[in-house]
Design an enzyme around this catalytic site. Structure first.
Site, short mmCIF file in Angstrom:
data_model
loop_
_atom_site.label_atom_id
_atom_site.label_comp_id
_atom_site.label_asym_id
_atom_site.label_seq_id
_atom_site.Cartn_x
_atom_site.Cartn_y
_atom_site.Cartn_z
N SER A 238 0.91 -1.21 -0.17
CA SER A 238 -0.05 -0.16 -0.04
C SER A 238 0.89 1.28 -0.08
O SER A 238 2.11 1.08 0.02
CB SER A 238 -0.92 -0.12 1.26
OG SER A 238 -0.09 0.43 2.30
N LYS A 239 0.34 2.51 -0.05
CA LYS A 239 0.84 3.65 -0.07
C LYS A 239 1.99 3.90 0.93
O LYS A 239 3.08 4.49 0.61
CB LYS A 239 -0.16 4.82 -0.01
CG LYS A 239 -0.72 5.49 -1.50
CD LYS A 239 0.63 6.60 -2.00
CE LYS A 239 0.43 6.66 -3.34
NZ LYS A 239 1.81 6.55 -3.87
#
Ligand code: GLU
Length: 467
Positions: A238-239
């Site tokens: 994820s980010k």
């Protein structure tokens, strides 16, 4: 088997990220490997989350990766008539039915199932009512009442679902719009898709889509569900793990071929080979070597692999991808032969195109100032003397071929009784402004006689001025 037809159907709710790009790549490679067809389809039925900006970003990233499609792009929002036709057909054949249960009734069913310790599911109460279409009616597909639905997954092996756990799911909402699984199945059927490789977050959708095939008596495609890509802490990527979108990697100066090579290794292997060219991947890709365990994304490995791809590149081929990075730094060399030579000297020294653009800058722009540490280290006595003697030795040379340069350097070394390193240090800083640079003779070959001599003279003047 007939011609292989694969597809990549992103939902345009964000940029193309690592996981999506890997899915696209596997489908594309398999189509290319088998001489098949690769279809691009945009799954834009979620009106709230789908954006044109995401559609554009997905196209741009695929183009950058040079993942080309043979058919499409199709947009699901433009295919509602087709979905309606299929839904009607399923109703007509007795595989689907109108249901007028209210949300309150559905909630009550859920609560009841929960209280009984079962999975919340629709209890089928409208199934045999043969209700006509009406404003508030949805259409539900009849799930098989007993037995199992089995996915023979080429990645995960056999996956068995108990049909008792599948309920009569909605294929058309009360506003007449099709639901996700209906649209996907109809698209795959009408587009002739016979191999579906997708993330394993879709595993639970697969039996629902299979129910539509089975109701219509259509052969199933081959399914392969790919394990998710994880971050270094083994959590789903994820980010917060850093860069994730394909465009970010492009902007970091990764080569598309290196990106493909890295992505493929996040879920496919070929012995212990790590480095693959694009053509090798097309030649070697197969389904049987897709791995069962999740790939772990490691940016440092990507950078190292990118360095290897840069090293193996033909300098001429890097001119085009390098140009935006040089432009960003404010220079734009037009002499392609010199640029090619300059790139040649930087191949083994650049992990990214950003680094290469930085490393090549001194060839094409005046040295505004010398690196301070390099001055401390390399412009001390007898640097001025060394540069003076070298200028004298180089001035009469007609060619800057390596052998001639070596001869000139050797003369200065012998005269002064010092080694190559001592001579090379001030020259390196004079020519490049820094004390880390490509090889001495390589640099001189790129700069050419006039520019090289000019820089040596300027450096001598700088040292002599004692600034
Ligand atoms: N649109 C889905 C996604 O972006 C893919 C669906 C599929 O591959 O069947 O995750």
């Amino acid at each position: 088997m007939d011609q292989i037809i694969t597809r990549f159907p992103p939902s345009p709710t964000g940029y193309l990220h690592v996981g999506g790009a890997r899915t696209a790549l596997f489908n594309w490679l398999y189509a290319r490997n088998t001489g098949g067809k690769f279809i691009l389809r945009i799954e834009d039925t979620d009106a709230v989350r789908s954006t044109q900006e995401s559609v554009d970003a997905i196209f741009e990233s695929l183009k950058w990766l040079e993942i080309d499609w043979d058919d499409g792009p199709y947009f699901q929002t433009k295919r509602y008539d087709l979905y309606k036709e299929y839904i009607q057909n399923l109703v007509d054949l007795g595989h689907a039915y109108y249901c007028t249960c209210t949300p309150e009734e559905i909630d009550a069913m859920r609560e009841k199932a929960k209280a009984e310790g079962g999975k919340p599911r629709y209890d089928g109460r409208c199934r045999d009512k043969n209700l006509p279409p009406s404003d508030h009616a949805v259409v539900r597909l009849k799930a098989p009442p007993s037995g199992t639905t089995v996915i023979e997954d080429v990645v995960k092996g056999t996956i068995v679902f108990q049909n008792s756990e599948l309920d009569d799911y909605i294929i058309q909402r009360s506003d007449g719009s099709p639901t996700y699984n209906l649209a996907v199945a109809v698209d795959d059927i009408t587009m002739g898709v016979n191999v579906v490789l997708r993330g394993d977050d879709h595993v639970n959708n697969t039996p629902k889509q299979m129910m539509i095939y089975q109701a219509l008596g259509i052969d199933l495609p081959v399914y392969g569900h790919l394990p998710m890509v994880l971050g270094s802490d083994k959590a789903r990527l994820s980010k917060r793990h850093g860069a994730m979108s394909v465009s970010e990697f492009r902007d970091m100066g990764i080569l598309p071929d290196a990106m493909l090579n890295y992505l493929v290794r996040l879920g496919w292997s070929f012995g212990d080979q790590e480095f693959f060219t694009r053509n090798e991947l097309i030649e070697k890709f197969n389904l049987k070597n897709i791995g069962r365990s999740a790939g772990v994304f490691d940016q440092n490995k990507l950078l190292a692999l990118n360095g290897e791809h840069i090293k193996a590149s033909n300098p001429r081929d890097l001119i085009k991808p390098l140009r935006p990075f040089m432009n960003q730094r404010g220079y734009d060399p037009q002499d392609l032969d010199t640029l090619e030579k300059a790139i040649g000297t930087l191949l083994p020294r650049s992990k990214t195109l950003v680094e290469m653009a930085e490393g090549a800058e001194f060839y094409f722009t005046d040295i505004a100032s010398y690196d301070e540490k390099a001055v401390q280290k390399c412009f001390q006595s007898p640097a001025s003397d060394i540069l003076g003697r070298l200028i004298q030795a180089l001035e009469p040379l007609e060619s800057f071929a390596e052998a001639d340069l070596e001869h000139a350097f050797k003369g200065v070394m012998d005269d002064m009784g010092i080694g190559f390193g001592k001579v090379a240090n001030p020259v390196r800083v004079a020519l490049s402004g820094k004390n880390v640079s490509p090889g001495m003779f390589e640099m001189m070959g790129v700069l050419g006689k006039a520019l090289a001599l000019d820089r040596l003279k300027r450096a001598k003047a700088f040292i002599d001025a004692g600034i």
